[in-house]
Design a protein around this motif. Structure first.
Motif, PDB file in Angstrom:
ATOM      1  N   TYR A 189      17.730  18.640  66.532  1.00 35.26           N
ATOM      2  CA  TYR A 189      16.305  18.497  66.798  1.00 35.26           C
ATOM      3  C   TYR A 189      15.816  17.100  66.470  1.00 35.26           C
ATOM      4  O   TYR A 189      15.903  16.648  65.328  1.00 35.26           O
ATOM      5  N   LEU A 190      15.317  16.423  67.464  1.00 33.83           N
ATOM      6  CA  LEU A 190      14.671  15.128  67.325  1.00 33.83           C
ATOM      7  C   LEU A 190      15.401  14.214  66.345  1.00 33.83           C
ATOM      8  O   LEU A 190      16.591  13.956  66.488  1.00 33.83           O
TER       9      LEU A 190
ATOM     10  N   LEU B 268      20.619  16.195  83.306  1.00 33.94           N
ATOM     11  CA  LEU B 268      20.901  17.057  82.136  1.00 33.94           C
ATOM     12  C   LEU B 268      20.572  16.321  80.829  1.00 33.94           C
ATOM     13  O   LEU B 268      20.055  16.913  79.885  1.00 33.94           O
TER      14      LEU B 268
ATOM     15  N   GLU C 183      16.876  16.313  80.394  1.00 38.87           N
ATOM     16  CA  GLU C 183      16.460  17.644  79.932  1.00 38.87           C
ATOM     17  C   GLU C 183      16.723  17.819  78.442  1.00 38.87           C
ATOM     18  O   GLU C 183      15.883  18.294  77.697  1.00 38.87           O
TER      19      GLU C 183
ATOM     20  N   ILE D 229      17.069  15.639  76.099  1.00 38.65           N
ATOM     21  CA  ILE D 229      16.283  14.788  75.201  1.00 38.65           C
ATOM     22  C   ILE D 229      14.787  15.077  75.308  1.00 38.65           C
ATOM     23  O   ILE D 229      14.115  15.258  74.296  1.00 38.65           O
ATOM     24  N   MET D 230      14.271  15.155  76.540  1.00 38.21           N
ATOM     25  CA  MET D 230      12.821  15.251  76.709  1.00 38.21           C
ATOM     26  C   MET D 230      12.296  16.686  76.699  1.00 38.21           C
ATOM     27  O   MET D 230      11.125  16.892  76.426  1.00 38.21           O
ATOM     28  N   SER D 231      13.143  17.644  77.028  1.00 33.22           N
ATOM     29  CA  SER D 231      12.646  19.025  77.067  1.00 33.22           C
ATOM     30  C   SER D 231      13.143  19.844  75.885  1.00 33.22           C
ATOM     31  O   SER D 231      12.388  20.601  75.290  1.00 33.22           O
ATOM     32  N   GLU D 232      14.419  19.689  75.564  1.00 32.18           N
ATOM     33  CA  GLU D 232      14.959  20.476  74.451  1.00 32.18           C
ATOM     34  C   GLU D 232      14.805  19.752  73.129  1.00 32.18           C
ATOM     35  O   GLU D 232      15.027  20.328  72.076  1.00 32.18           O
ATOM     36  N   PHE D 233      14.505  18.460  73.174  1.00 31.53           N
ATOM     37  CA  PHE D 233      14.372  17.616  71.976  1.00 31.53           C
ATOM     38  C   PHE D 233      15.648  17.590  71.146  1.00 31.53           C
ATOM     39  O   PHE D 233      15.611  17.374  69.941  1.00 31.53           O
ATOM     40  N   ASN D 234      16.769  17.860  71.799  1.00 35.93           N
ATOM     41  CA  ASN D 234      18.039  17.813  71.083  1.00 35.93           C
ATOM     42  C   ASN D 234      18.614  16.404  71.279  1.00 35.93           C
ATOM     43  O   ASN D 234      19.481  16.180  72.120  1.00 35.93           O
ATOM     44  N   TRP D 235      18.124  15.478  70.492  1.00 33.43           N
ATOM     45  CA  TRP D 235      18.494  14.079  70.673  1.00 33.43           C
ATOM     46  C   TRP D 235      19.965  13.798  70.383  1.00 33.43           C
ATOM     47  O   TRP D 235      20.603  13.056  71.118  1.00 33.43           O
TER      48      TRP D 235
ATOM     49  N   SER E  88       5.416  17.034  76.503  1.00 31.28           N
ATOM     50  CA  SER E  88       6.732  16.766  75.900  1.00 31.28           C
ATOM     51  C   SER E  88       6.910  15.273  75.653  1.00 31.28           C
ATOM     52  O   SER E  88       7.351  14.859  74.574  1.00 31.28           O
TER      53      SER E  88
ATOM     54  N   VAL F  81       7.235  13.334  71.961  1.00 29.89           N
ATOM     55  CA  VAL F  81       8.309  12.398  71.593  1.00 29.89           C
ATOM     56  C   VAL F  81       7.719  11.084  71.090  1.00 29.89           C
ATOM     57  O   VAL F  81       8.171  10.527  70.085  1.00 29.89           O
TER      58      VAL F  81
ATOM     59  N   VAL G 238       6.436  11.618  67.580  1.00 29.35           N
ATOM     60  CA  VAL G 238       7.533  11.721  66.598  1.00 29.35           C
ATOM     61  C   VAL G 238       8.085  10.333  66.289  1.00 29.35           C
ATOM     62  O   VAL G 238       8.369   9.997  65.138  1.00 29.35           O
TER      63      VAL G 238
ATOM     64  N   TYR H  61       4.183  24.512  72.880  1.00 29.71           N
ATOM     65  CA  TYR H  61       4.370  23.192  72.257  1.00 29.71           C
ATOM     66  C   TYR H  61       3.675  23.081  70.910  1.00 29.71           C
ATOM     67  O   TYR H  61       3.986  22.178  70.129  1.00 29.71           O
TER      68      TYR H  61
ATOM     69  N   LYS I 228       6.285  22.044  63.905  1.00 27.24           N
ATOM     70  CA  LYS I 228       7.636  21.846  63.359  1.00 27.24           C
ATOM     71  C   LYS I 228       7.866  20.370  63.025  1.00 27.24           C
ATOM     72  O   LYS I 228       8.487  20.043  62.008  1.00 27.24           O
TER      73      LYS I 228
ATOM     74  N   THR J 195      12.841  24.384  81.883  1.00 22.16           N
ATOM     75  CA  THR J 195      12.501  23.411  80.837  1.00 22.16           C
ATOM     76  C   THR J 195      11.023  23.460  80.480  1.00 22.16           C
ATOM     77  O   THR J 195      10.618  22.942  79.444  1.00 22.16           O
TER      78      THR J 195
ATOM     79  N   ARG K  16      15.001  28.297  73.322  1.00 23.97           N
ATOM     80  CA  ARG K  16      14.820  27.521  74.559  1.00 23.97           C
ATOM     81  C   ARG K  16      16.091  26.823  75.040  1.00 23.97           C
ATOM     82  O   ARG K  16      16.398  26.835  76.230  1.00 23.97           O
ATOM     83  N   SER K  17      16.861  26.228  74.120  1.00 25.29           N
ATOM     84  CA  SER K  17      18.065  25.500  74.544  1.00 25.29           C
ATOM     85  C   SER K  17      19.044  26.447  75.234  1.00 25.29           C
ATOM     86  O   SER K  17      19.578  26.137  76.300  1.00 25.29           O
TER      87      SER K  17
ATOM     88  N   ILE L 143      17.639  27.479  78.680  1.00 26.12           N
ATOM     89  CA  ILE L 143      17.748  26.422  79.705  1.00 26.12           C
ATOM     90  C   ILE L 143      19.186  26.308  80.189  1.00 26.12           C
ATOM     91  O   ILE L 143      19.468  26.239  81.384  1.00 26.12           O
TER      92      ILE L 143
ATOM     93  N   ASN M  14      20.627  26.981  83.963  1.00 22.57           N
ATOM     94  CA  ASN M  14      21.381  25.930  84.662  1.00 22.57           C
ATOM     95  C   ASN M  14      22.722  26.460  85.144  1.00 22.57           C
ATOM     96  O   ASN M  14      23.155  26.189  86.265  1.00 22.57           O
TER      97      ASN M  14
END
Lengths: 264, 350
Positions: free
Chosen positions: A17-18, A216, A219, A221-227, B72, B76, B79, B96, B102, B173, B337-338, B341, B345
């Motif tokens: 996360y981020l 992908l 997605e 990074i910007m949607s799932e925030f899983n950097w 979104s 970012v 953050v 959101y 969070k 997403t 969510r992950s 998604i 996909n």
């Protein structure tokens, strides 16, 4: 370099996360390579990149060559026309294509009026549509690369080849191609790298039905925030792209440049 | 009158006339302050400008700079710049809000700071003192009545064989847009903890999906060009399509309607928190609250009295309709969510 190093660092952080990642882990890389979905998307991305680059080469070389052989004034105006699409926002171009390729769009209207199809077809949200739009976007890079090199080739060389009884095909294969190889390689690399990293076009024209690694990563990074995971995917794409272009350049140089020297 | 006296008087009058607007502006509470607001673009931002920002500037001198973006992307940015945030007010929907909390990006807002909070209807403040709810929207099935012969009545109807290649859905997403997945699950015996029925249905009806739209504009375009004949879209956009003359029918499934609430938040470390509170208060006023229903037919969150010509077009305009609104466990929805998604996909690719 600094952003690239940052991406590399993030890709090894243990977190999902981020900016909360910590420690060191290889799990984001392991997840990518252990899931066939991701490797198949990487493969498709490279195939799409190659197809786009080849089509751009096939269209771009003759155009770039003919531009290079024009008088400077005529060349200037035609070059402006080639560059013009690059001045437009990518999003505008993509939405334009959505209209052109839509069921009520120009393409369907022309095909129906010509009697080629009886009723409108769905052209959007499929791989050919994505490739078509990528070719349109990146073709100027190929044309300009080829043109800039061909203008440096003295036309006298072509006349000399002709005097030595080489026909046009032989002149093209043994004189023009070897001398234009640097421009072809630059154009090919540019188009390939831009294609494999594209994300707006696959998302909007492909409508999620044509996954490419760039979209992908976006997605992730910007949607799932899983950097960290997104960073790992970005680094994999970077290394794979770099490796491919290096290998391709080495192969092409050995095939054409050396062969060209022998021929000359 | 002596010449000297006349000149003195004329000078004094001219100077006071010239200085009046400046002095008047200085008297206004937020004169010289610019509030930075993360907008969502298009008519939405124009409405906020017209009904919230402009009256507030007139009254208090506060200038509002609206920067169009997405929740979104804005999240970012916040953050990445926690100490020096690029916005004073951040908009987020119910989903959101989970992310904003969070990431510890927003501050509490109480009735002492925003008096109009007392007008918010019960049940709308899903996150306690965090977030000021100002609008309600739903994602419901719609169809083009000229292209679809048999009317749709549920979310599950989107998987009917007669809709092959004609269904446009929002991308997974988009967390609130993709509540149709939860609807598919719950209409078919699943739940938020068991989404398998939805995935299984999508797998079977994969050929129905024309595309997963990546933006509202793309979704609207698919219906305008008749590329899509059915799909899921927000109630506001369904209304927009109808006003443009498209024969779009909105469906209110008897098993329940899925939607979310939009919130405005004061960002932590905001440069002008007082101005942000005033902005939120204006949003909740009658004037501010009526803007979005007028422009986009979005639902309200306060006790504001809606004109009949607006109320008739809103989704939640009768007690029976309100009873259909499904409650969503946003924490759970966002936690999954992950996986969700990735699953979608894979289904689309497979």
């Amino acid at each position: 370099m600094v952003p690239a190093i940052g991406v590399l660092r993030y890709s090894f952080l243990d977190g999902d996360y981020l900016l909360d990642g910590h420690g060191f882990t290889l799990r984001h890389y392991l997840r990518f390579f252990s899931d066939t979905y991701y490797s198949s998307v990487l493969w498709d991305t490279f195939v799409d990149g190659l197809v786009v680059s080849l089509i751009c080469l096939l269209i771009g070389f003759p155009v770039g060559y003919s531009l290079a052989r024009l008088p400077p004034l005529a060349r200037r105006w035609r070059t402006i026309i080639v560059i013009m699409p690059l001045t437009l926002s990518l999003v505008v171009i993509v939405f334009g294509w959505l209209i052109v390729l839509g069921r009520n769009g120009l393409l369907n209207s022309v095909l129906v009026n010509l009697g080629i199809i009886s009723s409108p077809k769905t052209f959007l949200f499929a791989r050919p549509a994505v490739i078509l739009v990528l070719v349109q976007q990146f073709l100027p890079f190929m044309i300009l690369s080829v043109m800039s090199v061909v203008t440096q080739i003295d036309p006298v060389l072509e006349h000399a080849a002709s005097n030595l009884r080489a026909n046009r095909l032989v002149t093209f294969r043994r004189v023009i191609i070897p001398l234009a190889t640097p421009g072809i390689l630059v154009g090919f690399n540019l188009v390939f790298v831009l294609s494999i990293s594209a994300f707006i076009t696959p998302r909007l024209i492909g409508g999620n039905r044509v996954p490419m690694l760039g979209s992908l990563i976006y997605e992730r990074i910007m949607s799932e925030f899983n950097w960290p995971s997104g960073a790992a995917m970005a680094f994999i794409l970077f290394v794979a792209g770099l490796g491919f272009t290096a290998a391709f350049n080495a192969l092409a140089a050995s095939r054409f440049v050396r062969g060209g020297r022998h021929a000359l | 009158m002596k010449r000297r006296t006349f000149l003195k008087l004329a000078t004094a009058t001219t100077m006071s006339t010239l200085a009046a607007p400046y002095v008047h502006a200085q008297e206004k509470k937020f004169a010289g302050i610019t509030l930075r607001f993360g907008g969502w673009g298009g008519l939405y931002d124009e409405t906020i400008q017209k009904y919230v920002a402009a009256p507030l500037e007139e009254r208090t001198g506060l200038k509002v700079q609206i920067t169009a973006g997405t929740q979104s992307a804005d999240l970012v940015k916040l953050v990445a710049n926690k100490e020096n945030p690029p916005f004073d007010v951040y908009q987020a929907d119910s989903a959101y809000m989970v992310e904003a909390l969070k990431a510890d990006l927003i501050q509490e807002v109480t009735e002492a700071e925003v008096p109009n909070i007392k007008r918010i209807l019960p049940g709308f403040r899903e996150y306690g003192e965090y977030g000021v709810p100002y609008s309600v929207f739903t994602y419901i099935p719609i169809y083009n009545s000229e292209l679809v012969e048999q009317p749709l009545t549920t979310y599950t109807d989107l998987t009917r064989p007669d809709l092959e290649g004609r269904v446009a859905l929002p991308a997974a997403t988009f967390d609130t847009w993709s509540l149709y997945l939860l609807a598919l699950a719950e209409e078919n015996g699943g739940s938020i903890s068991n989404m398998e029925p939805a995935y299984s249905l999508l797998e079977q009806a994969k050929s129905n999906i024309l595309a997963l739209a990546q933006s509202t504009v793309a979704m609207i375009q698919m219906f305008e060009t008749k590329e899509a004949s059915a799909g899921v879209i927000s109630d506001a956009r369904g209304h927009e399509l109808r006003t443009k003359g498209h024969p779009i029918v909105s469906v209110y499934p008897p098993q329940g309607i899925y939607g979310a609430t939009s919130y405005m938040n004061v960002v932590k470390n905001a440069k002008h928190p007082e101005a942000a509170f005033a902005f939120l208060d204006q949003m909740l006023s009658d004037e501010g609250m009526l803007g979005l229903p007028r422009a986009l037919r979005l639902g309200v969150t306060t006790d504001v009295k809606l004109p009949d010509e607006i109320a008739k077009d809103l989704t939640f305009n009768t007690p029976e309709r309100i009873a259909l609104k499904k409650k969503v466990d946003w924490q759970k929805w966002m936690a999954d969510r992950s996986a969700r998604i990735e699953r979608i996909n894979k289904i689309l690719r497979g």
